[in-house]
Write a protein that holds these residues in place. Structure first.
Motif, mmCIF file in Angstrom:
data_model
loop_
_atom_site.group_PDB
_atom_site.id
_atom_site.type_symbol
_atom_site.label_atom_id
_atom_site.label_comp_id
_atom_site.label_asym_id
_atom_site.label_seq_id
_atom_site.Cartn_x
_atom_site.Cartn_y
_atom_site.Cartn_z
ATOM 1 N N ARG A 72 0.146 4.276 0.364
ATOM 2 C CA ARG A 72 -0.160 5.240 1.419
ATOM 3 C C ARG A 72 0.467 4.807 2.746
ATOM 4 O O ARG A 72 1.102 5.589 3.434
ATOM 5 C CB ARG A 72 -1.688 5.356 1.593
ATOM 6 N N CYS A 111 -2.225 3.043 -7.382
ATOM 7 C CA CYS A 111 -2.250 1.988 -6.347
ATOM 8 C C CYS A 111 -2.125 0.597 -6.987
ATOM 9 O O CYS A 111 -2.833 0.264 -7.934
ATOM 10 C CB CYS A 111 -3.560 2.099 -5.574
ATOM 11 N N CYS A 138 -7.904 1.334 3.912
ATOM 12 C CA CYS A 138 -7.804 1.826 2.535
ATOM 13 C C CYS A 138 -8.715 3.035 2.379
ATOM 14 O O CYS A 138 -9.902 2.967 2.694
ATOM 15 C CB CYS A 138 -8.207 0.718 1.571
ATOM 16 N N CYS A 181 0.872 -1.185 0.000
ATOM 17 C CA CYS A 181 0.000 0.000 0.000
ATOM 18 C C CYS A 181 0.906 1.232 0.000
ATOM 19 O O CYS A 181 1.693 1.436 0.931
ATOM 20 C CB CYS A 181 -0.887 -0.025 1.239
ATOM 21 N N CYS A 192 -7.902 8.325 -1.610
ATOM 22 C CA CYS A 192 -6.464 8.159 -1.430
ATOM 23 C C CYS A 192 -5.737 8.884 -2.560
ATOM 24 O O CYS A 192 -6.115 8.773 -3.724
ATOM 25 C CB CYS A 192 -6.125 6.664 -1.460
ATOM 26 N N CYS A 234 -1.619 -3.683 1.915
ATOM 27 C CA CYS A 234 -2.992 -3.169 1.782
ATOM 28 C C CYS A 234 -3.905 -3.894 2.768
ATOM 29 O O CYS A 234 -3.800 -5.110 2.928
ATOM 30 C CB CYS A 234 -3.516 -3.415 0.373
HETATM 31 S S1 SF4 Z 1 -6.011 3.081 -2.541
HETATM 32 FE FE1 SF4 Z 1 -4.444 4.038 -1.265
HETATM 33 S S2 SF4 Z 1 -4.883 3.319 0.792
HETATM 34 FE FE2 SF4 Z 1 -5.983 1.977 -0.599
HETATM 35 S S3 SF4 Z 1 -4.549 0.267 -0.921
HETATM 36 FE FE3 SF4 Z 1 -4.214 1.769 -2.559
HETATM 37 S S4 SF4 Z 1 -2.551 3.024 -1.830
HETATM 38 FE FE4 SF4 Z 1 -3.353 1.961 -0.075
#
Ligand code: SF4
Length: 842
Positions: free
Chosen positions: A236, A304, A293, A234, A298, A288
């Protein structure tokens, strides 16, 4: 309204709009034959930019439903543009008010296209003699069983049925279901999902079979392996982890840096792509997670890794998943009350379940829970690092607010400061309390039953009257219920703080979004722990609840670990409702679905019994191998029964003698690790002196052991569990399979005991209808390790004489293919096996 949306769909839509705070949503409506919307799934909230993604989720005949919060249902220009684009792909478009009382039909739904039925002739042209596959495959063999299976699978697709297909070893079942599945997906533009139990089979399908079929057949189809979320990095969370220097110690900090570099280059972002695996505790911080999420909010949404994989899946004709992921998907659909909407997987209604004999176990594991001190620590230590009190989500939030709020907002800062400080202290108290309460629960239960918790297996007790009617049980229950209240109260305080963050200036609120997502996830996980505890003390009649207390590793020392566990007594109802009654087609296949030629056991356990009989079909295909020529089944009639005096010694002696009869490789399959170690330790030195490579399960990874085994001729592997099935060692590398005991599961397993009692209470015979069939399927799997190709020869030696002495033994033997079998005293039996090896292969 009722002419266009069913009452249930109206309720779902109203809820979806409410959940979105009355803002704009785009929903997908599935229609029935009369174009009435019967099911609704949210596709996007308040964002017209999401329309391209919406298009990919729709099928001809669907309707996209959009709300106008103001109540004016006149389509705007953007609405008309969307409607036009949907219309091009035969999808309708409705606008409703927020109360779902009035509806404007911008574009009517289109009747779904007629189904393009599969033609057996097309299948024969692909995998029959002279077909595309035979031309592309130099080792092609004509396999009538494979063709029969493929035609049966095609029939199940054409007639929307549930097909049970047992295909003996060597049938070539993966091509037999892949070919009709691909043809269906291509001709009907309808996605098919293939689910397997093991990663090995997934790798075979995605790495070998499907690319081969693409080349050999020239069919234009896309496939994708869909992995669970936690397999992906992930971005983020990686950003959050790196924003907190010192969060990890030495080596892990270095691994984190390496992960950052890898994330820049990796195309896939999945763990399997990593050159070397990072520590599990580090990966858990950056992978993730559903509840962590931020999805469309995001800032990494477009790049992603997980979302990209999901988008690829949405564009694929055929998805390969594992049973655990399938269960997660079904559970999410059940939770949201929308059983056909895409939860993890994009919408689908055609499913092939390979290795389907695992379905009950996988579903049981999935719906089971376990509360331990570690579960509390994992969540609460995220809020504040246990050894570095200035690290963790709450200290980070505190710093962010402290650093970014203007001087003149001192009062606001103080309010947050007090809340965060209070949460930090309360979190510490909750952690200590949970540890104390769980430990006290373990000790008290041990005292009630008069047993000391120990290392190893420890103490394990179901919540039966001997425990729950003891005078002190009320105290245990009271303590756990009080803990539930404390958890919920803490989770609410956390949620309150999250709500309060909205008062922050907008720019700062934006900066705190990532932290907010993580804090919300912690609050939800705590609430889920509280629910699991409640389920434990509540002892729902549909659950089996038990407690385990064991002395084990805690931090750097040792301590009492209490586990509070629940498992569903039956998974049949949930499988029937979520799977068999919802899917248009389900094909369940495996080499071992039947017991003594009957599918009854499987049908009963997975809930197929309650499905209309006209929808169910069964097919049992025997293996194309000539077992009469290729194999010998041998049972020493004079060996002591397992557990009787002399059994272990007899096993050791016979294994030693029979291993000397062939220079080929042998598996010695046990059901208990202690017996395995004993026999291995006594025989290994002797066998090594005789020049044999001796391996045992546990000394290396399964993959490595298998490689070592296959490479050194004459190897001997002493194994339990995972080597009974899913292992393919053709040729002389494996010529003997020695089954030490019939593979009955440990009868003291709480869930097995509880299920057996439930069967008895309903007037059934748990041994015959549950214990034996389970063991038979495992036994058949063990037997199936021996002959893997037409040129193989080998011996299966069964050292458990109950297979011939007990009445139920017949069920085991009747479940095997027709194979010459010998039941003789040990000396004569060894002589016959010697003769078998001496006889030339015809
Ligand atoms: S959308 Fe953002 S928070 Fe969700 S898994 Fe992907 S990187 Fe991570």
């Amino acid at each position: 309204m009722n002419d266009y949306l069913s009452p249930a769909a109206q309720v779902d839509l109203r809820c979806a709009i409410l959940e979105a705070g009355g803002n704009e949503v785009f929903c997908l409506g599935r229609t029935d034959a009369a174009q009435l919307v019967t099911e609704v799934e949210i596709l996007a909230r308040g964002n017209r930019d999401a329309v391209p993604a919406i298009l990919h989720s729709c099928r001809p005949g669907d309707v996209v439903i959009h709300n106008h919060p103001g109540g004016n249902l006149e389509p705007s220009d953007p609405d008309l543009e969307i409607a036009g684009r949907l219309g091009e792909v035969a999808v309708g478009f409705y606008i409703v008010d927020n109360a779902v009382e009035t509806l404007y039909r911008v574009v009517e739904p289109f009747p779904p296209p007629a189904v393009a039925a599969l033609n057996p002739a097309d299948i024969v042209a692909l995998i029959g003699p002279g077909g595309d596959v035979s031309t592309a495959l130099s080792s092609y063999e004509d396999r009538p069983e494979q063709l029969r299976m493929a035609c049966a699978v095609a029939e199940a697709f054409n007639r929307h049925q549930i097909a049970l297909v047992e295909a003996g070893t060597g049938t070539g079942k993966s091509l037999a279901y892949l070919v009709p599945a691909i043809l269906w997906a291509v001709h009907n533009r309808e996605r098919v999902v293939v689910s397997t139990n093991t990663i090995n089979l997934q790798e075979q399908l995605v790495g070998k079979d499907l690319p081969f079929l693409q080349r050999a057949t020239g069919l234009d189809f896309r496939f994708e392996l869909v992995k669970g979320r936690s397999n992906y990095l992930c971005r983020r969370r990686l950003g959050s982890a790196t924003a907190e220097p010192g969060l990890f110690d030495g080596d892990q900090q270095l691994e984190l840096e390496q992960l950052r570099g890898w994330a820049e280059k990796s195309a896939d972002g999945s763990r399997e792509d990593l050159p070397s695996l990072p520590a599990e505790s580090l990966w858990e911080e950056v992978c993730c997670e559903a509840d962590q999420c931020a999805r469309a909010q995001c800032r990494f949404f477009a790049s992603c890794f997980l979302q990209r994989a999901r988008r690829r899946a949405a564009h694929s004709d055929l998805l390969v998943v594992n049973h655990a992921l399938l269960m997660t998907d079904l559970a999410l659909r059940r939770q949201t009350g929308n059983l056909t909407s895409g939860a993890i997987l994009p919408p689908f209604s055609r499913l092939v379940l390979d290795e389907a004999h695992h379905l009950e176990d996988v579903a049981t594991r999935f719906f089971s829970t376990q509360v331990t001190r570690f579960a509390f620590a994992r969540i609460l230590n995220r809020l504040r690092h246990p050894r570095k009190p200035y690290r963790g989500l709450l200290p980070r939030l505190h710093n962010l607010i402290g650093n970014q709020l203007d001087q003149n907002q001192d009062q606001l800062f103080r309010a947050y400061h007090e809340r965060i400080e209070a949460l930090l202290s309360a979190g510490q108290r909750l952690l200590e309390r949970s540890i104390d309460d769980l430990e006290a629960t373990g000790l008290q239960c041990a005292s009630i039953v008069g047993e000391e918790p120990s290392r190893g297996d420890g103490l394990r007790r179901r919540l039966l009257p001997e425990l729950t009617e003891a005078t002190s049980w009320g105290e245990v229950e009271g303590r756990l219920r009080a803990l539930v209240r404390a958890i919920n109260s803490y989770a609410e305080q956390l949620q309150d703080l999250i709500k309060e963050l909205r008062r922050l200036p907008e720019e700062l609120n934006d900066k705190a979004r990532s932290l907010t997502t993580d804090l919300r996830a912690c609050a939800m996980r705590l609430q889920s722990l509280a629910d699991q505890l409640l389920a434990f003390v509540g002892r729902h009649p549909g659950d089996c609840c038990w407690l385990e207390a064991v002395i084990g590793r805690v931090g750097r020392g040792e301590g009492l670990i209490t586990r509070l566990c629940t498992a569903p007594l039956q998974v049949a109802p949930v499988l029937r409702e979520s799977l068999f009654e919802r899917m248009q087609t389900v094909v369940l296949t495996s080499a071992t679905l039947t017991v003594a030629g009957s599918f009854d056991y499987l049908e009963e356990r997975v809930g197929l019994c309650g499905v209309e009989s006209t929808r169910r079909t069964r097919l049992q295909l025997s293996s194309p191998f000539d077992y009469a020529r290729q194999a010998l089944l041998a049972v020493p009639g004079d060996i002591p029964e397992p557990g009787r005096d002399g059994f272990t010694e007899a096993v050791r002696d016979l294994v030693e003698q029979v291993l000397r009869l062939t220079a080929g490789g042998s598996f010695v399959l046990f059901t208990s690790y202690s017996l395995l170690r004993r026999v291995h330790d006594e025989l290994a030195p002797i066998l090594r002196v005789a020049g044999r490579q001796v391996l045992y399960q546990g000394q290396a990874s399964r993959h490595r052991l298998l490689n070592q085994f296959s490479q050194a001729p004459g190897s001997v592997l002493f194994a339990t569990d995972s080597f009974w099935e899913g292992v393919d060692v053709p040729g002389r590398a494996l010529e003997q399979v020695i089954i030490v005991r019939l593979p009955f599961k440990v009868p003291t397993e709480p869930i097995l005991q509880a299920r057996a009692e439930a069967i008895a209470a309903a007037g059934g015979d748990p041994f015959r209808s549950y214990t034996v069939p389970q063991a038979v399927i495992r036994f058949r799997q063990g037997f199936g390790r021996l002959i893997r190709q037409r040129s193989d020869r080998g011996v299966v030696l069964i050292l458990d004489v109950r297979v011939v002495k007990k009445n139920y033994g017949k069920i085991f033997l009747r479940s095997l293919p027709e194979v010459p079998s010998l039941v003789l005293p040990q000396r004569e039996l060894l002589e016959k096996i010697r003769e078998f090896w001496a006889a030339p292969d015809e």
